[in-house]
Scaffold this motif. Sequence first.
Motif, short mmCIF file in Angstrom:
data_model
loop_
_atom_site.label_atom_id
_atom_site.label_comp_id
_atom_site.label_asym_id
_atom_site.label_seq_id
_atom_site.Cartn_x
_atom_site.Cartn_y
_atom_site.Cartn_z
N ILE A 296 0.94 -1.51 0.59
CA ILE A 296 0.01 -0.30 0.04
C ILE A 296 1.27 1.19 -0.40
O ILE A 296 1.52 1.26 1.19
CB ILE A 296 -1.03 -0.15 0.92
CG1 ILE A 296 -1.59 -0.91 1.31
CG2 ILE A 296 -1.53 1.48 1.14
CD1 ILE A 296 -2.31 -1.40 2.45
N PHE A 297 0.73 1.97 -0.86
CA PHE A 297 1.43 2.86 -1.18
C PHE A 297 0.51 4.51 -1.00
O PHE A 297 -0.31 4.54 -1.36
CB PHE A 297 2.10 2.79 -2.79
CG PHE A 297 3.38 4.53 -3.09
CD1 PHE A 297 3.79 5.82 -1.99
CD2 PHE A 297 2.96 4.97 -4.21
CE1 PHE A 297 4.70 6.16 -1.95
CE2 PHE A 297 3.65 5.77 -4.31
CZ PHE A 297 5.07 6.41 -3.25
N VAL A 298 1.28 5.06 0.08
CA VAL A 298 0.51 6.47 0.84
C VAL A 298 1.52 7.74 0.18
O VAL A 298 2.01 7.87 0.73
CB VAL A 298 -0.10 5.65 2.36
CG1 VAL A 298 -0.84 7.67 2.08
CG2 VAL A 298 0.04 4.38 2.64
N LEU A 299 0.85 8.60 -0.50
CA LEU A 299 0.85 9.61 -0.41
C LEU A 299 0.92 10.88 0.40
O LEU A 299 -0.38 11.08 0.38
CB LEU A 299 1.02 10.29 -2.39
CG LEU A 299 1.12 9.67 -3.17
CD1 LEU A 299 0.60 8.00 -3.22
CD2 LEU A 299 1.43 10.24 -4.59
N PHE B 281 0.64 8.16 -12.26
CA PHE B 281 1.78 6.90 -12.61
C PHE B 281 1.05 6.26 -13.76
O PHE B 281 2.46 5.28 -13.82
CB PHE B 281 0.37 5.47 -11.45
CG PHE B 281 1.51 5.85 -10.16
CD1 PHE B 281 2.54 5.12 -9.25
CD2 PHE B 281 0.98 6.76 -9.30
CE1 PHE B 281 2.88 5.23 -8.56
CE2 PHE B 281 1.74 6.89 -7.71
CZ PHE B 281 2.12 6.10 -7.51
N LEU B 282 0.76 6.45 -14.55
CA LEU B 282 0.31 6.28 -15.89
C LEU B 282 1.71 6.17 -16.48
O LEU B 282 1.86 5.84 -18.10
CB LEU B 282 -0.83 6.08 -16.70
CG LEU B 282 -2.04 5.56 -15.91
CD1 LEU B 282 -3.39 5.95 -16.92
CD2 LEU B 282 -2.71 4.26 -16.65
N LYS B 283 2.39 7.67 -15.97
CA LYS B 283 3.05 7.73 -16.61
C LYS B 283 4.79 7.88 -16.75
O LYS B 283 5.43 7.51 -17.43
CB LYS B 283 3.19 10.03 -16.92
CG LYS B 283 4.39 10.72 -17.38
CD LYS B 283 4.13 10.73 -19.32
CE LYS B 283 5.04 11.34 -19.58
NZ LYS B 283 5.15 11.15 -20.98
N ASN B 284 4.61 7.43 -14.98
CA ASN B 284 6.27 7.26 -14.25
C ASN B 284 6.11 6.09 -14.17
O ASN B 284 7.07 6.07 -13.61
CB ASN B 284 6.13 8.58 -13.22
CG ASN B 284 6.43 9.85 -14.05
OD1 ASN B 284 7.10 10.60 -14.81
ND2 ASN B 284 5.32 10.93 -13.65
N GLY C 84 5.37 13.65 -8.35
CA GLY C 84 6.57 13.05 -9.43
C GLY C 84 7.74 12.32 -8.09
O GLY C 84 8.50 11.41 -8.51
N GLU C 85 7.76 13.14 -7.01
CA GLU C 85 8.98 12.73 -6.17
C GLU C 85 8.47 11.90 -5.46
O GLU C 85 9.84 10.82 -5.36
CB GLU C 85 9.20 14.28 -5.48
CG GLU C 85 10.30 14.88 -6.33
CD GLU C 85 10.65 16.44 -4.74
OE1 GLU C 85 10.05 16.30 -4.04
OE2 GLU C 85 11.34 17.62 -5.98
#
Length: 217
Positions: A28-31, A136-139, A100-101
């Motif tokens: 699980i990736f939380v921004l 996310f689709l881009k990077n 992005g970061e």
Amino acid sequence: MAVSLFKQLQIVWDYHLVNQEIRKSDAIFVLCSYDLRVAEHAAQLYLDGYAPLLIFSGAQGRATEGLFTLSEAETFANVAKDMGVPSSAIIVETKATNTGENIFFTQALLKERNISVSSLILVQKPYMERRLLATFLKNWNDIEFCISSPNISFINYPTDEITFDHIASIILGELHRLKVYPTLGYQEAQEIPDEVWQAFENLTQLGFDEYLLTNDN
């Protein structure tokens, strides 16, 4: 006018939601941000068995400067620990200041620790779902991912600390970024229906323009 104003804001809010089904994943990736409800939601996903690893990413931005004594990621991680998530299941990335970061620094941290993930549950605020998808689709498009956020409606999102005007302005700022950022190479373009963009133009003319992009950002 009040009814019309709310309807137009609801149109923009609904557009930001991508309404994806949540699947069990590697992590699980939380921004992270100012909204601790996001931390609680992510921790509950972990406790419900959706993934064995919980990643928090975020430094201290404008919205959290003076609000948190620690970085956003460390603050979110403490919320998760208080809810029963073991420290051994948590990774904290404390340098990222934008989406992005969040991606690039977390990718580097996972590589440094020899942790491989092929699927992620991405967790953010509700009105950030679509921009998360586009970014996310881009990077980071070589993994499977799904997006989740706290199940809070637009009308119930404001709190004593998070005002209605703030939410109104920020969801328009997010929409503006969805329009502009693909032209800068930051994210994949998203189709914006005419009804949504018309609401954006109407609402920004009413003064909800605090978070629009300028030449400085």
